[in-house]
Write a protein that holds these residues in place. Structure first.
Motif, PDB file in Angstrom:
ATOM      1  N   CYS A  23       0.872  -1.122  -0.010  1.00  0.00           N
ATOM      2  CA  CYS A  23       0.008  -0.031  -0.324  1.00  0.00           C
ATOM      3  C   CYS A  23       0.906   1.208   0.013  1.00  0.00           C
ATOM      4  CB  CYS A  23      -0.983  -0.092   1.249  1.00  0.00           C
ATOM      5  SG  CYS A  23      -2.353  -1.302   1.000  1.00  0.00           S
ATOM      6  N   LEU A  27       0.948   3.790  -2.988  1.00  0.00           N
ATOM      7  CA  LEU A  27       0.813   5.443  -2.935  1.00  0.00           C
ATOM      8  C   LEU A  27       1.949   6.261  -3.202  1.00  0.00           C
ATOM      9  CD1 LEU A  27      -1.155   7.467  -1.480  1.00  0.00           C
ATOM     10  CD2 LEU A  27      -0.004   7.277   0.765  1.00  0.00           C
ATOM     11  N   HIS A 160      -4.618   3.605 -11.124  1.00  0.00           N
ATOM     12  CA  HIS A 160      -5.372   3.382  -9.600  1.00  0.00           C
ATOM     13  C   HIS A 160      -6.399   1.958  -9.863  1.00  0.00           C
ATOM     14  CE1 HIS A 160      -5.263   7.853  -8.710  1.00  0.00           C
ATOM     15  NE2 HIS A 160      -3.986   7.007  -8.490  1.00  0.00           N
TER      16      HIS A 160
END
Length: 475
Positions: A23, A27, A160
């Motif tokens: 994660c 990001l 994304h």
């Protein structure tokens, strides 16, 4: 509630850690991609701004500039252009735009300073716009160059979605691989469990196989093997202790039964009854002494023997024990001496210490020939009180020395005096000395006597025990 196994806990922690790292990585990746794309977009806008600024500098009039700009910038890749004068009149605009979309509220600044911003245009979506003010031969002009951000947003959304799809897949793969790795890593643990479960009271000589003693599993196996070895020794000692105790208890009971049966067979004279009762008293006394010794040892093993920590005058205690045993030594024709080189105190229990010296001196007298000599010496060496009990008795062989403190151990019966003990005196003495944090050792040679040396730490003011709450109340 049942807890998860170590394998599943390792797997879940591994998957959780990997998910957090993925994660964070995703990001950072998305932010870096957007930053890089936006930087390239801004660079392109500045280059287009410089190109149209060059056209403004070369044109002599607004009409000439409008003609040249229309030919060159009306349809120019993905960029749109609007040039207005100070009054807001449009001098040139590309085909996609009809009027300026941004009203410059900033002060006029010379090139190459410009303003970069992102605006939502009515009906057109988000745009990245660079605005500045340029001076030409036909006046000061407001110049705007812009490009749509929709293609960039679409690419970013695709990224994304790819991350959102791949992240759960990666976590699931992490769980599967974590299960596989944990199973392989803990396979040896299961082998240890199986090997340990196969060991019971009847096969304590079995051991766990140690493939690599240097890793964590190997160290665990070595520790378990050491534990099993200690358990094996303890069980063997319990078995031997039980067998020896049964034998020692059975002997006086058999003697008592024999005497009672012999008396019951026929009538006896008073003298014979008296002799029988004397034997009964002797055997019951022996049985009671054995029971007391066994109870004392069991209390030492359980750690429930009370040990007072009071100052004990060791020289006076040793002299008192010698005085108690002097009649016994005289009866056996043994000279008993006591040499005290220095008065000293130790912290401990006087009754327990008296039993230590009584047992040692009693053995020394028993195994010393008539006209022999037993000497108890007390001296101080550093911070230790040293008690030596030396006899001129039959001595002990080198093979027997390591076993003298074993329970029920007795040397060659042919060399014992008649009426020997059960072999518990030295065991009790050692337990009491260890309870006082001291040491005891024996040196001996056959027919040259035996020396028993006991070392106890001297009492100092720093060793004064702190008073208990009860003592404080009594004071």
């Amino acid at each position: 509630m049942r807890q998860l196994s170590i394998r599943w806990r390792l797997t879940l922690w591994y998957a959780f850690a990997l998910a957090v790292m993925l994660c964070v990585f995703s990001l950072v990746l998305c932010l870096l991609v957007w930053s890089q794309v936006l930087a390239r977009t801004d660079t392109g806008l500045r280059e287009e701004l410089q190109e149209i600024g060059l056209e403004i500098a070369l044109a002599d009039s607004a009409s000439v500039f409008a003609s040249q700009a229309s030919a060159r910038f009306s349809q120019h890749d993905f960029y749109e252009f609007i040039v207005t004068d100070e009054s807001g009149r449009v001098i040139f605009n590309s085909t996609g735009l009809k009027e300026p979309v941004v009203t410059l509220s900033h002060p006029i600044t010379p090139l190459p300073e410009e303003i970069l911003e992102t605006r939502e245009l009515n009906g057109l979506g988000p745009y990245r716009i660079v605005s500045t003010t340029l001076s030409g031969s036909f006046g000061t002009l407001n110049v705007q160059v812009m490009t749509s951000l929709i293609p960039l947003y679409n690419d970013l959304h695709t990224l994304h979605w790819a991350v959102a799809f791949l992240l759960p897949v990666a976590v699931l793969l992490a769980i599967a691989s974590g299960q596989f790795l944990a199973r392989r890593a803990l396979r040896q643990v299961q082998q240890i469990v199986d090997s340990t479960n196969a060991i019971n009271i009847t096969c304590l000589d079995h051991r766990i196989n140690v493939s690599n003693p240097d890793d964590e599993i190997g160290k665990l196996s070595v520790a378990l093997n050491s534990l099993i070895s200690r358990l094996e020794r303890a069980v063997n000692e319990i078995r031997r202790f039980t067998a020896d105790a049964s034998h020692e208890i059975r002997t006086p009971i058999a003697a008592l039964r024999l005497e009672a049966e012999s008396v019951l067979r026929s009538s006896r004279t008073p003298e014979e009854y008296a002799q029988t009762l004397a034997v009964v008293v002797e055997e019951t006394t022996r049985l009671g002494k054995l029971a007391d010794q066994l109870l004392n040892l069991s209390r030492h093993d359980a750690g429930i023997v009370p040990c007072n920590h009071d100052p004990v005058q060791l020289d006076a205690l040793l002299l008192d024990v010698v005085d108690q045993l002097r009649p016994f030594a005289d009866d056996r024709g043994v000279t008993l001496n006591c040499e005290v080189e220095a008065a000293c105190e130790v912290l401990g229990d006087d009754i327990s210490l008296s039993q230590v010296f009584f047992n040692i001196l009693d053995n020394a007298i028993k195994y010393t020939h008539c006209d022999g000599q037993v000497t108890a010496r007390l001296n101080v060496s550093g911070q230790m009180a040293v008690i030596e009990i030396q006899d001129s008795g039959i001595g002990i062989s080198a093979d027997d020395l390591p076993h003298l403190f074993d329970r029920f151990f007795q040397v060659d019966p042919s060399r014992q005096y008649s009426g020997g003990g059960a072999g518990l005196g030295l065991s009790i003495a050692k337990a009491a000395v260890l309870m006082h944090e001291g040491t005891i050792e024996i040196q001996s040679q056959p027919e040259q006597g035996t020396t028993v040396m006991v070392r106890l730490r001297l009492y100092t003011n720093a060793d004064e025990p702190s008073p208990t709450p009860t003592d404080q109340i009594m004071v």
